[in-house]
Motif scaffolding. Structure first.
Motif, PDB file in Angstrom:
ATOM      1  N   PRO A 210      22.624 -49.545  12.180  1.00 63.71           N
ATOM      2  CA  PRO A 210      22.695 -48.193  11.628  1.00 63.71           C
ATOM      3  C   PRO A 210      21.651 -47.241  12.198  1.00 63.71           C
ATOM      4  CG  PRO A 210      21.675 -49.659  10.061  1.00 63.71           C
ATOM      5  CD  PRO A 210      22.097 -50.511  11.219  1.00 63.71           C
ATOM      6  N   ASP A 211      20.582 -47.776  12.816  1.00 66.44           N
ATOM      7  CA  ASP A 211      19.547 -46.949  13.463  1.00 66.44           C
ATOM      8  C   ASP A 211      18.905 -45.974  12.466  1.00 66.44           C
ATOM      9  OD1 ASP A 211      17.958 -46.240  15.590  1.00 66.44           O
ATOM     10  OD2 ASP A 211      19.310 -44.665  16.288  1.00 66.44           O
ATOM     11  N   HIS A 212      18.511 -46.487  11.302  1.00 64.37           N
ATOM     12  CA  HIS A 212      17.849 -45.619  10.325  1.00 64.37           C
ATOM     13  C   HIS A 212      16.502 -45.116  10.835  1.00 64.37           C
ATOM     14  CE1 HIS A 212      20.918 -46.380   7.418  1.00 64.37           C
ATOM     15  NE2 HIS A 212      20.662 -47.667   7.334  1.00 64.37           N
ATOM     16  N   GLY A 213      15.739 -46.018  11.462  1.00 64.43           N
ATOM     17  CA  GLY A 213      14.432 -45.611  11.975  1.00 64.43           C
ATOM     18  C   GLY A 213      14.528 -44.633  13.125  1.00 64.43           C
ATOM     19  N   GLY A 214      15.533 -44.816  13.987  1.00 65.03           N
ATOM     20  CA  GLY A 214      15.689 -43.902  15.122  1.00 65.03           C
ATOM     21  C   GLY A 214      16.010 -42.492  14.688  1.00 65.03           C
ATOM     22  N   LYS A 215      16.774 -42.346  13.609  1.00 63.39           N
ATOM     23  CA  LYS A 215      17.125 -41.013  13.121  1.00 63.39           C
ATOM     24  C   LYS A 215      15.918 -40.278  12.546  1.00 63.39           C
ATOM     25  CE  LYS A 215      21.802 -42.607  12.061  1.00 63.39           C
ATOM     26  NZ  LYS A 215      22.760 -42.974  10.979  1.00 63.39           N
ATOM     27  N   ALA A 216      14.928 -41.016  12.045  1.00 59.57           N
ATOM     28  CA  ALA A 216      13.744 -40.390  11.448  1.00 59.57           C
ATOM     29  C   ALA A 216      12.542 -40.424  12.380  1.00 59.57           C
ATOM     30  CB  ALA A 216      13.393 -41.092  10.140  1.00 59.57           C
ATOM     31  N   ARG A 217      12.739 -40.862  13.636  1.00 56.67           N
ATOM     32  CA  ARG A 217      11.609 -41.015  14.543  1.00 56.67           C
ATOM     33  C   ARG A 217      10.952 -39.686  14.863  1.00 56.67           C
ATOM     34  NH1 ARG A 217      13.876 -44.137  18.736  1.00 56.67           N
ATOM     35  NH2 ARG A 217      13.729 -45.808  17.194  1.00 56.67           N
ATOM     36  N   GLN A 218      11.753 -38.624  15.014  1.00 59.11           N
ATOM     37  CA  GLN A 218      11.185 -37.311  15.331  1.00 59.11           C
ATOM     38  C   GLN A 218      10.307 -36.803  14.187  1.00 59.11           C
ATOM     39  OE1 GLN A 218      14.137 -34.404  16.316  1.00 59.11           O
ATOM     40  NE2 GLN A 218      12.670 -32.825  16.880  1.00 59.11           N
ATOM     41  N   LYS A 219      10.766 -37.020  12.950  1.00 64.64           N
ATOM     42  CA  LYS A 219       9.978 -36.590  11.799  1.00 64.64           C
ATOM     43  C   LYS A 219       8.687 -37.395  11.687  1.00 64.64           C
ATOM     44  CE  LYS A 219      12.343 -35.635   8.177  1.00 64.64           C
ATOM     45  NZ  LYS A 219      13.149 -35.762   6.921  1.00 64.64           N
ATOM     46  N   LEU A 220       8.762 -38.702  11.934  1.00 62.22           N
ATOM     47  CA  LEU A 220       7.567 -39.533  11.861  1.00 62.22           C
ATOM     48  C   LEU A 220       6.562 -39.166  12.949  1.00 62.22           C
ATOM     49  CD1 LEU A 220       9.133 -43.032  11.118  1.00 62.22           C
ATOM     50  CD2 LEU A 220       7.724 -41.675   9.574  1.00 62.22           C
ATOM     51  N   SER A 221       7.064 -38.852  14.138  1.00 62.93           N
ATOM     52  CA  SER A 221       6.164 -38.447  15.221  1.00 62.93           C
ATOM     53  C   SER A 221       5.425 -37.155  14.867  1.00 62.93           C
ATOM     54  CB  SER A 221       6.951 -38.270  16.520  1.00 62.93           C
ATOM     55  OG  SER A 221       7.574 -39.478  16.906  1.00 62.93           O
ATOM     56  N   ARG A 222       6.110 -36.255  14.197  1.00 62.15           N
ATOM     57  CA  ARG A 222       5.476 -35.002  13.780  1.00 62.15           C
ATOM     58  C   ARG A 222       4.353 -35.264  12.782  1.00 62.15           C
ATOM     59  NH1 ARG A 222       7.759 -31.181   9.429  1.00 62.15           N
ATOM     60  NH2 ARG A 222       6.281 -29.460   9.459  1.00 62.15           N
ATOM     61  N   TYR A 223       4.598 -36.152  11.826  1.00 59.13           N
ATOM     62  CA  TYR A 223       3.564 -36.473  10.840  1.00 59.13           C
ATOM     63  C   TYR A 223       2.393 -37.213  11.491  1.00 59.13           C
ATOM     64  CZ  TYR A 223       7.209 -35.301   7.470  1.00 59.13           C
ATOM     65  OH  TYR A 223       8.186 -34.654   6.757  1.00 59.13           O
ATOM     66  N   ASP A 224       2.678 -38.057  12.474  1.00 62.28           N
ATOM     67  CA  ASP A 224       1.599 -38.745  13.185  1.00 62.28           C
ATOM     68  C   ASP A 224       0.705 -37.749  13.908  1.00 62.28           C
ATOM     69  OD1 ASP A 224       2.384 -41.226  12.337  1.00 62.28           O
ATOM     70  OD2 ASP A 224       3.626 -41.644  14.091  1.00 62.28           O
ATOM     71  N   ARG A 225       1.302 -36.726  14.529  1.00 64.27           N
ATOM     72  CA  ARG A 225       0.494 -35.719  15.218  1.00 64.27           C
ATOM     73  C   ARG A 225      -0.330 -34.909  14.222  1.00 64.27           C
ATOM     74  NH1 ARG A 225       5.415 -35.099  18.067  1.00 64.27           N
ATOM     75  NH2 ARG A 225       5.913 -33.229  16.855  1.00 64.27           N
ATOM     76  N   MET A 226       0.259 -34.609  13.067  1.00 67.78           N
ATOM     77  CA  MET A 226      -0.479 -33.874  12.043  1.00 67.78           C
ATOM     78  C   MET A 226      -1.681 -34.677  11.556  1.00 67.78           C
ATOM     79  SD  MET A 226       2.735 -32.344   9.847  1.00 67.78           S
ATOM     80  CE  MET A 226       1.700 -31.676   8.560  1.00 67.78           C
ATOM     81  N   MET A 227      -1.500 -35.976  11.372  1.00 67.44           N
ATOM     82  CA  MET A 227      -2.613 -36.812  10.927  1.00 67.44           C
ATOM     83  C   MET A 227      -3.674 -36.956  12.017  1.00 67.44           C
ATOM     84  SD  MET A 227      -0.552 -39.815   8.897  1.00 67.44           S
ATOM     85  CE  MET A 227      -2.048 -40.779   8.686  1.00 67.44           C
ATOM     86  N   ALA A 228      -3.235 -37.043  13.282  1.00 64.31           N
ATOM     87  CA  ALA A 228      -4.192 -37.181  14.381  1.00 64.31           C
ATOM     88  C   ALA A 228      -5.072 -35.941  14.512  1.00 64.31           C
ATOM     89  CB  ALA A 228      -3.444 -37.453  15.691  1.00 64.31           C
ATOM     90  N   ARG A 229      -4.473 -34.765  14.313  1.00 62.52           N
ATOM     91  CA  ARG A 229      -5.257 -33.535  14.417  1.00 62.52           C
ATOM     92  C   ARG A 229      -6.264 -33.394  13.274  1.00 62.52           C
ATOM     93  NH1 ARG A 229      -0.149 -31.206  15.751  1.00 62.52           N
ATOM     94  NH2 ARG A 229       0.031 -30.391  13.628  1.00 62.52           N
ATOM     95  N   ARG A 230      -5.917 -33.952  12.108  1.00 60.31           N
ATOM     96  CA  ARG A 230      -6.763 -33.791  10.932  1.00 60.31           C
ATOM     97  C   ARG A 230      -7.563 -35.036  10.573  1.00 60.31           C
ATOM     98  NH1 ARG A 230      -2.145 -31.030  10.724  1.00 60.31           N
ATOM     99  NH2 ARG A 230      -2.052 -28.977   9.718  1.00 60.31           N
ATOM    100  N   LYS A 231      -7.571 -36.013  11.456  1.00 61.96           N
ATOM    101  CA  LYS A 231      -8.259 -37.259  11.158  1.00 61.96           C
ATOM    102  C   LYS A 231      -9.739 -37.009  10.898  1.00 61.96           C
ATOM    103  CE  LYS A 231      -9.006 -41.938  12.873  1.00 61.96           C
ATOM    104  NZ  LYS A 231      -8.765 -42.893  13.991  1.00 61.96           N
TER     105      LYS A 231
END
Length: 394
Positions: A210-231
């Motif tokens: 079903p590729d559930h993780g692949g469909k949400a990968r773009q959203k997760l990458s965005r949150y990872d960048r937000m956390m990296a900038r504010r770490k």
């Protein structure tokens, strides 16, 4: 009805600010007690002494007598924590005694850090009661429960915990009963994969990825960048933006996990409803985490799907047989002949040099499951001749 062990029913809790403060205070006491058990266990190991649950129970009795802060909390979750610690330590010692490889051992219980360990409280029957739709816990904590479904029986224990997002849940342990389904006289072989999660001997019961993780990968990458900038820097408190991004990321991961579980349960119910006996490859996908297919395999959630199939078969009284996975891609599902060399992953068609069978590789492996489970002969769709008895597994 016949009992089939125990099963957990989990419900969301509506925790008020007062109840949250009480639960967190109870968890602080339990976490301190766990760390004290770890310290006593290490000291007993150095001194060559035994450190079982009975000795830790006596330690708890003395500690509650001299520590008012510890005595303010209920003794039920504290005693249950000692039982859990004893089971964890006994399992670790058993693995050492049996000389299992280090990578397969569970390891000795370690310290629980305040900012890393999620709150988890276990209450036995004398530590909780249900009244007017509310959960009354020992210590005077009252929490409303979101009853999404009714409990089938009286619960024997409850686990109150907080997930990574910050929501609270209550997991009740109740006795399970077998709910038999009509006899179908059909059998099924299941082979696990990555491109297609489950390939079966029936085309109608294959489970595509079903590729559930692949469909949400773009959203997760965005949150990872937000956390990296504010770490935050070491020693500094995290900012509000960092905490918000971390919460969004945790909520997305929780949604993906629930989607995988929902897909697995629906597929398992369909398979169990349509077949009497199911031969399943006893596949352990842990090694895939070190391969180039790690992300695809993790998103496939083979372990979750396999667990759902076993639980569904137990619930409805179906015969689910686990088959050893060795050489299942090399054997012929018709005559049983084995190829002289391992087939590369790029070769997706199996050709038998003995009987001339030409079949998709995974479909052939699914037929091998039936043969090894003692369910042959069967048709291409797993339909047995009318009145033919099912063979016992060899």
């Amino acid at each position: 009805m016949e009992e089939a062990g125990h099963v957990r029913y989990t419900y969301r809790l509506r925790v008020s600010a007062v109840a949250r403060e009480a639960l967190l205070a109870e968890w602080d006491r339990c976490r301190w007690l766990w760390n004290e058990c770890v310290a006593r266990s290490k000291k007993a190991h150095r001194d060559g002494e035994k450190c079982g649950p009975a000795r830790l129970d006596r330690m708890l009795t003395r500690a509650r007598a001299v520590t008012p802060w510890l005595a303010e909390g209920s003794s039920v979750p504290q005693q249950q924590l000692i039982r859990d610690f004893g089971k964890s330590r006994a399992k670790a010692l058993k693995d050492v005694k049996e000389r299992l490889p280090v990578r397969q051992r569970v390891g000795m219980p370690g310290y629980k850090k305040k900012r890393e360990a999620a709150p988890t409280l276990n209450y036995t029957r004398r530590g909780f009661r249900l009244k007017a739709g509310r959960l009354h816990l020992a210590g005077g904590v009252v929490v409303p429960v979101v009853w999404s479904r009714e409990l089938p029986a009286e619960p024997s224990s409850v686990r109150v915990y907080q997930d990574g997002v910050g929501d609270w849940y209550a997991s009740f342990l109740v006795p399970a009963e077998v709910q038999p389904l009509p006899v179908t006289d059909r059998v099924l072989g299941v082979d696990w994969g990555v491109t297609e999660i489950a390939t079966t001997t029936s085309d109608a019961h294959d489970l595509p990825h079903p590729d559930h993780g692949g469909k949400a990968r773009q959203k997760l990458s965005r949150y990872d960048r937000m956390m990296a900038r504010r770490k935050p820097k070491k020693g500094q408190a995290a900012s509000k933006g960092y905490r918000t991004a971390k919460r969004w990321r945790a909520k997305t991961h929780r949604k993906i996990a629930r989607q995988r579980q929902d897909t697995a349960r629906k597929w398992a119910k369909k398979v169990v409803r349509d077949h009497d006996v199911i031969a399943v490859e006893d596949f352990k996908p842990k090694f895939l985490a070190r391969s180039s297919l790690a992300r695809k395999a993790a998103d496939a959630a083979i372990g979750t799907t396999k667990k759902a199939l076993l639980e569904m078969g137990r619930k409805h009284g179906r015969d689910v047989r686990l088959v050893h996975p060795a050489h299942t891609t090399m054997d012929c599902g018709r005559c049983g002949a084995r190829t002289k060399h391992a087939l590369p992953l790029s070769q997706r068609t199996y050709t038998c040099t003995a009987c001339g069978l030409v079949s998709p590789r995974d479909k052939n492996s699914a037929r091998v499951m039936l043969v090894r489970a003692g369910l042959a002969p069967a048709g291409d769709e797993g339909v047995r001749p009318p009145g033919a008895p099912l063979q016992e597994a060899a």
